[in-house]
Scaffold this motif. Sequence first.
Motif, PDB file in Angstrom:
ATOM      1  N   LEU A 147      26.465  -5.360 -16.455  1.00 29.77           N
ATOM      2  CA  LEU A 147      25.210  -4.769 -16.903  1.00 29.77           C
ATOM      3  C   LEU A 147      24.035  -5.270 -16.087  1.00 29.77           C
ATOM      4  CD1 LEU A 147      25.739  -5.095 -20.771  1.00 29.77           C
ATOM      5  CD2 LEU A 147      26.030  -3.047 -19.377  1.00 29.77           C
ATOM      6  N   LEU A 148      24.184  -6.464 -15.507  1.00 29.92           N
ATOM      7  CA  LEU A 148      23.092  -7.106 -14.778  1.00 29.92           C
ATOM      8  C   LEU A 148      22.917  -6.547 -13.378  1.00 29.92           C
ATOM      9  CD1 LEU A 148      21.006  -9.437 -14.575  1.00 29.92           C
ATOM     10  CD2 LEU A 148      22.877 -10.906 -13.814  1.00 29.92           C
ATOM     11  N   GLY A 149      24.023  -6.351 -12.679  1.00 29.14           N
ATOM     12  CA  GLY A 149      23.936  -5.940 -11.289  1.00 29.14           C
ATOM     13  C   GLY A 149      24.035  -7.132 -10.358  1.00 29.14           C
ATOM     14  N   TYR A 150      24.099  -6.837  -9.082  1.00 28.68           N
ATOM     15  CA  TYR A 150      24.358  -7.865  -8.069  1.00 28.68           C
ATOM     16  C   TYR A 150      23.053  -8.385  -7.475  1.00 28.68           C
ATOM     17  CZ  TYR A 150      25.803  -9.908  -3.618  1.00 28.68           C
ATOM     18  OH  TYR A 150      25.964 -10.743  -2.540  1.00 28.68           O
ATOM     19  N   SER A 151      23.008  -9.689  -7.244  1.00 33.86           N
ATOM     20  CA  SER A 151      21.875 -10.294  -6.549  1.00 33.86           C
ATOM     21  C   SER A 151      22.430 -11.233  -5.485  1.00 33.86           C
ATOM     22  CB  SER A 151      20.983 -11.082  -7.512  1.00 33.86           C
ATOM     23  OG  SER A 151      20.016 -11.825  -6.789  1.00 33.86           O
ATOM     24  N   PRO A 152      22.100 -11.009  -4.209  1.00 28.20           N
ATOM     25  CA  PRO A 152      22.648 -11.861  -3.145  1.00 28.20           C
ATOM     26  C   PRO A 152      22.110 -13.285  -3.170  1.00 28.20           C
ATOM     27  CG  PRO A 152      21.001 -10.365  -2.258  1.00 28.20           C
ATOM     28  CD  PRO A 152      21.229  -9.952  -3.687  1.00 28.20           C
ATOM     29  N   GLU A 153      21.005 -13.500  -3.883  1.00 31.72           N
ATOM     30  CA  GLU A 153      20.375 -14.820  -3.877  1.00 31.72           C
ATOM     31  C   GLU A 153      20.829 -15.708  -5.027  1.00 31.72           C
ATOM     32  OE1 GLU A 153      16.388 -12.786  -3.496  1.00 31.72           O
ATOM     33  OE2 GLU A 153      16.036 -14.529  -2.227  1.00 31.72           O
ATOM     34  N   VAL A 154      21.571 -15.141  -5.976  1.00 36.41           N
ATOM     35  CA  VAL A 154      22.062 -15.924  -7.108  1.00 36.41           C
ATOM     36  C   VAL A 154      23.582 -15.815  -7.155  1.00 36.41           C
ATOM     37  CG1 VAL A 154      22.031 -16.240  -9.615  1.00 36.41           C
ATOM     38  CG2 VAL A 154      19.934 -15.552  -8.417  1.00 36.41           C
ATOM     39  N   ARG A 155      24.239 -16.934  -6.971  1.00 35.18           N
ATOM     40  CA  ARG A 155      25.701 -16.945  -7.053  1.00 35.18           C
ATOM     41  C   ARG A 155      26.113 -16.870  -8.512  1.00 35.18           C
ATOM     42  NH1 ARG A 155      26.179 -22.259  -3.173  1.00 35.18           N
ATOM     43  NH2 ARG A 155      26.157 -21.205  -1.153  1.00 35.18           N
ATOM     44  N   THR A 156      27.219 -16.214  -8.769  1.00 39.64           N
ATOM     45  CA  THR A 156      27.693 -16.077 -10.142  1.00 39.64           C
ATOM     46  C   THR A 156      29.100 -16.647 -10.278  1.00 39.64           C
ATOM     47  OG1 THR A 156      28.460 -13.836  -9.655  1.00 39.64           O
ATOM     48  CG2 THR A 156      26.286 -14.064 -10.653  1.00 39.64           C
ATOM     49  N   ILE A 157      29.328 -17.294 -11.402  1.00 35.94           N
ATOM     50  CA  ILE A 157      30.662 -17.766 -11.771  1.00 35.94           C
ATOM     51  C   ILE A 157      31.043 -17.048 -13.057  1.00 35.94           C
ATOM     52  CG2 ILE A 157      32.094 -19.749 -12.359  1.00 35.94           C
ATOM     53  CD1 ILE A 157      30.173 -21.510 -10.837  1.00 35.94           C
ATOM     54  N   LEU A 158      32.157 -16.356 -13.032  1.00 38.17           N
ATOM     55  CA  LEU A 158      32.570 -15.543 -14.170  1.00 38.17           C
ATOM     56  C   LEU A 158      33.452 -16.340 -15.130  1.00 38.17           C
ATOM     57  CD1 LEU A 158      33.377 -12.134 -12.460  1.00 38.17           C
ATOM     58  CD2 LEU A 158      31.239 -12.896 -13.490  1.00 38.17           C
ATOM     59  N   PHE A 159      33.182 -16.170 -16.406  1.00 43.45           N
ATOM     60  CA  PHE A 159      33.969 -16.798 -17.465  1.00 43.45           C
ATOM     61  C   PHE A 159      34.459 -15.686 -18.387  1.00 43.45           C
ATOM     62  CE2 PHE A 159      31.440 -20.149 -15.818  1.00 43.45           C
ATOM     63  CZ  PHE A 159      32.135 -21.323 -16.039  1.00 43.45           C
ATOM     64  N   ASP A 160      35.743 -15.404 -18.321  1.00 42.35           N
ATOM     65  CA  ASP A 160      36.264 -14.295 -19.113  1.00 42.35           C
ATOM     66  C   ASP A 160      37.315 -14.707 -20.132  1.00 42.35           C
ATOM     67  OD1 ASP A 160      38.132 -14.867 -17.220  1.00 42.35           O
ATOM     68  OD2 ASP A 160      38.242 -12.864 -16.357  1.00 42.35           O
ATOM     69  N   ILE A 161      37.554 -16.007 -20.291  1.00 42.41           N
ATOM     70  CA  ILE A 161      38.485 -16.473 -21.318  1.00 42.41           C
ATOM     71  C   ILE A 161      37.708 -17.330 -22.308  1.00 42.41           C
ATOM     72  CG2 ILE A 161      40.548 -17.834 -21.830  1.00 42.41           C
ATOM     73  CD1 ILE A 161      41.600 -17.152 -19.075  1.00 42.41           C
TER      74      ILE A 161
END
Length: 231
Positions: A147-161
């Motif tokens: 829902l947020l979209g991609y930003s090249p300046e902010v790295r994301t770590i996904l937590f799906d469990i």
Amino acid sequence: MKKIIIRLDDVGGNDWQSYMVMNSFLTLKIPVSYQVVPDWLTYERAEHIKKMVSEYPEYAEIVQHGYKHVSYHRTGQQKKFEFGFSRSLAEEYNDILSGNLILRKYFGDYLTMAFTAPWEAQSQTTLQALKLVGINILLASPMSLSLLGYSPEVRTILFDIDTSRKIDGFRLQRPPQDIINDINKSTKDLIGIVLHAKELESVDLFYDLASRLKQLEKNGFSFALIKNLFY
């Protein structure tokens, strides 16, 4: 080798559950990222958390979890949020900065410059505010990130469990083996797991979960903290 990264949300309050879980994972030397709510801290709580992180820096770290962990949703809005939606850039920046200054005051260099929004609610405005504060790592669920979209300046770590789920307003812990099954089925090289302990009546299953997670090291899995991934 697949890496597992574990975060414990809602740390910093006066609940006993979170601290029991922290001790359980430290005992087994499993790294956990503590998501600390700045406004919940007292000097005594901050000192207790700092002692754990300073004595076991390879197994614990501190990450900012919002500011006050309060929701600004209005009547008719189902999704709770402290950040995103109707909040302005100035409001979000001031809250993130205020929280960050509190954590820096208490924890200094033990603070990892990353951010988790309460209820994983954030927007592009939140990303702008994070960049202004100097935070370029966001922890989020796949759904909230889509829902947020991609930003090249902010790295994301996904937590799906998630180790628990809410049913009729009550948080219930999932069976530990279900979590292990989810990990074994994952095709990702970096697997994010969320621990919620604050609202549970019992945390007995967490030690069982920690023991089962520890066994995964024999199967080619390793554990990491956020600071190990990017610093």
